[in-house]
Scaffold this active site. Structure first.
Site, PDB file in Angstrom:
ATOM      1  N   HIS A  85      53.999   1.911   6.228  1.00 33.92           N
ATOM      2  CA  HIS A  85      55.148   1.899   5.315  1.00 33.92           C
ATOM      3  C   HIS A  85      54.945   2.844   4.135  1.00 33.92           C
ATOM      4  O   HIS A  85      55.605   2.709   3.118  1.00 33.92           O
ATOM      5  CB  HIS A  85      55.381   0.480   4.782  1.00 33.92           C
ATOM      6  N   HIS A 140      59.561  -3.081  10.727  1.00 29.62           N
ATOM      7  CA  HIS A 140      58.637  -2.939  11.858  1.00 29.62           C
ATOM      8  C   HIS A 140      59.419  -2.776  13.149  1.00 29.62           C
ATOM      9  O   HIS A 140      58.885  -2.979  14.242  1.00 29.62           O
ATOM     10  CB  HIS A 140      57.730  -4.160  11.967  1.00 29.62           C
TER      11      HIS A 140
END
Lengths: 330, 330
Positions: B56, B218
C-alpha cells in the site's frame, strides 16, 4: 484498455481543471493550457518556463511553484505545446528580469520553443534557453535528433529554480541550467507499454516475458529487447549504461524514477539495487529521490538518472521547493 | 505478469533496503521490518505507530517522520505484521509519554496490535489505540469484521501526528485520532486488478469493459460490477456513496487517491469530477490532496475519501509534515 477518463479529447483539459481545484496556489488557464504560480510575476526574479507533451505528470505542471518553475505549458498527450502557450507563459512570469525556457530535446518542442523565444523577444522579453538531452540509450529516435530529454529535466528545473529563487540574473540561471543538463545522464526500461487515450491500445507490443532496455518516455524504441531480467540485473545494465557515458569523479544525485504503473514498493526495491551497483562502482551518492516524477502514462518500468553534483549544485538541490510534485524545506 | 523485482519472497526486504538508501532521516531495520524516525524517541512527545500488510506504499513506512508517524511496521504483502514488530516499534519511539497505535480494521491487524499493546504495557509503555474503519462500500469483507480501513488512515495519521508534534498528551492525541477516524468515509473503484508477487497472476478477474465499484485495497469484493463508466459517472457514484453515510454540515478534506497504476493525469481529471459533484451537493472542500497514497500494488483505479473537518483539524492538517510520502511546511 479501461481508463479513468470522460472522453479522450478532454483528458488534458479535465486534468487541468483538477489541478485548479486541488492547487489554489496555482493559476490554471484551462483554455490556453498554461499553469502559472499564482504570485507570478515574482519581482526581481528570472522566470522559469517549461513544457512539453502531456502524459509525463507530475512533469511539468506539477513542478510549478516556489523554487522550481514559474509556469508550464502542457501540450496534448505526447505532443508539443504550441509557441503561443509558451509566449503567453513568458509574458505571465516575466518581472523584467527575463525568462529561461527549459526544453526537452524533442523536435517539436525545440522548434516551438525557438519560435516562442523569438515572439517573446519581439515583445521585449529577454529569453534564455537550455536543452535537456540526458537519455544515453540511443542517439536519434522517433521524435528526436540527438539524445532524448527525460529524467534529468527534474534536476535542471530544481537546481536552476533554486538559483532563480535567490535572485540570480538570467545569465547565471541559464549557465547553471546548462551545467546541470550537461551533468545528467539517464537510462530507462519498460516492462509493459503505455496506452494513449486517443489510441486506446498499447503504443507498442512487448511480448510476455520480455523487457525493453533503453525505452523512451513516449514508448520510443530503446537499445534492445531481452528476456525478463531481475531488478538487480536491470540495475546493473541501466547504471552501467549511464556511468559509461557520465564518468563521475565525485558525488552524484540519483533519481530512481517510475514510468507510471510500477508500484512504489518495486521502485524502492530497484533503488536498493541501484545503490548496490553504485557502491560496487565506488560512486558516492549524495542524494536519492525515488518515485513517479517523469512518467509515461501507464507504462510499467523505471529509469535511472545520475547527475554529477558539485557543492553549489547540492546546495541548490537542497534549497526549499514548494510544488505539487516536489516539496521540501517550505 | 512482469515485475521489477528480484524474487517474490524478498520484495519487502528489498524495498526496505531501498528506503534505507534513499532516506537517511529514517532508521530502517530490514531484518525486523521496522521503519523509525532517526531522531526517535522524541522527548516529551507521544509516539505514533502504525503498520499493516505491505503493498500500500507510501502507507505506512512513507509516512514516518516529523508531524506524522514515529514508526511503521510493514508486514508481508497484504499480510499483517506480527506483534513483535509493533512492540519493538513502541519501545523504539516511547519517550515515556506513551504510544498510540493506529490500526486499519482488518482482523489480523486488530488481533496483532491488541496483543502488541498488552506486551508493550507489560514493559511499562502506556498504549492507546485507534481503529480506522472508513470504507463505506461493504460491511464485513474477506479480511474484516465491520468496515475496512483505507484512505482515511492518511488523515488520521496526519492530524494526530501534528497534535503529537505539538506535545499534546496521549489522551488528547488518541481522542483526536478517534475523532478523525469517525469523521472519514471512503469509497474505491477498480478498473484492473492487482497482482501479488507471490501469486504472479491477478488477485481477481475483472472482465474487459467492466469495473468494480467499492473495491477493497487488497482486491476484496466491492458492491457490484458494472459496464465501464466515465470518470464523471464514477465520481457521482463514489462521492454519493460517501456522502450518504457522512452527511457533512461544514467543510471537508478530500483525498483523491490512486490505487497504484492509474496515471496522475487521470487522477487529476477524476479530481475535477469529484469537485464538480461536491459543488453540486453544496459541500465546501477545504483542502484537496491528489496522488497515490494508499495503494494496492499495481491495481488500476482510485478512491475518494472525505473527512469532516473542524477548525482544529484543519489547523493540524496544515501543520508541518516531513515524511517521504507527504511533506509540507518544513
Amino acid at each position: 484498455m479501461k481508463m479513468l477518463i470522460n472522453v479522450p479529447e478532454n483528458v488534458v483539459a479535465d486534468a487541468l481543471r483538477g489541478m485548479s481545484a486541488a492547487h489554489p496556489e496555482l493559476t490554471v488557464d484551462v483554455e490556453n493550457r498554461i499553469v502559472v504560480r499564482r504570485d507570478a510575476p515574482v519581482a526581481d526574479k528570472v522566470g522559469l518556463v517549461s513544457g512539453g507533451g502531456s502524459g509525463h505528470e507530475p512533469l511539468h505542471g506539477g513542478f510549478v511553484g516556489r523554487g522550481m518553475l514559474d509556469a508550464a505549458c502542457p501540450g496534448a498527450i505526447f505532443t508539443s505545446p504550441v509557441p503561443d502557450q509558451m509566449t503567453r507563459a513568458a509574458a505571465a512570469v516575466d518581472s523584467g528580469n527575463g525568462v529561461l525556457f527549459i526544453v526537452k530535446n524533442y523536435t517539436g518542442d525545440v522548434l516551438n520553443f525557438d519560435m516562442a523565444a523569438e515572439l517573446a523577444e519581439d515583445e521585449g522579453i529577454q529569453v534564455g534557453k537550455v536543452l535537456v538531452e540526458d537519455d544515453v540509450a540511443v542517439t536519434d529516435s522517433e521524435f528526436t535528433a540527438g539524445r532524448r530529454g527525460t529524467g534529468g529535466t527534474l534536476f535542471v528545473e530544481k537546481i536552476a529554480g533554486a538559483l532563480a529563487d535567490e535572485g540570480a540574473p538570467l545569465e547565471r540561471v541559464e549557465a547553471i541550467a546548462r551545467q546541470v543538463s550537461q551533468s545528467c545522464r539517464s537510462f530507462g526500461v519498460a516492462l509493459a507499454p503505455c496506452t494513449t487515450p486517443a489510441k486506446g491500445s498499447p503504443t507498442f507490443d512487448l511480448p510476455a516475458g520480455e523487457l525493453e532496455l533503453g525505452i523512451g518516455i513516449h514508448g520510443e524504441s530503446g537499445r534492445e529487447r531481452r528476456p525478463m531480467m531481475t531488478s538487480g540485473e536491470i540495475a546493473d545494465f541501466a547504471v552501467d549504461a549511464v556511468l559509461s557515458d557520465l564518468e563521475p569523479d565525485g558525488p552524484v544525485l540519483a533519481l530512481v524514477n517510475g514510468m507510471g504503473a510500477t508500484p512504489l514498493i518495486e521502485l524502492y526495491g530497484f533503488c536498493a539495487e541501484v545503490q548496490r551497483v553504485l557502491d560496487e562502482r565506488r560512486v558516492p551518492v549524495a542524494r536519492t529521490l525515488v518515485g513517479n516524477y517523469v512518467t509515461s502514462l501507464d507504462m510499467a518500468g523505471a529509469s535511472v538518472t545520475l547527475c554529477r553534483a558539485d557543492e553549489e549544485m547540492l546546495r541548490l538541490y537542497d534549497a526549499p521547493v514548494n510544488t505539487p510534485g516536489l516539496r521540501w524545506g517550505c
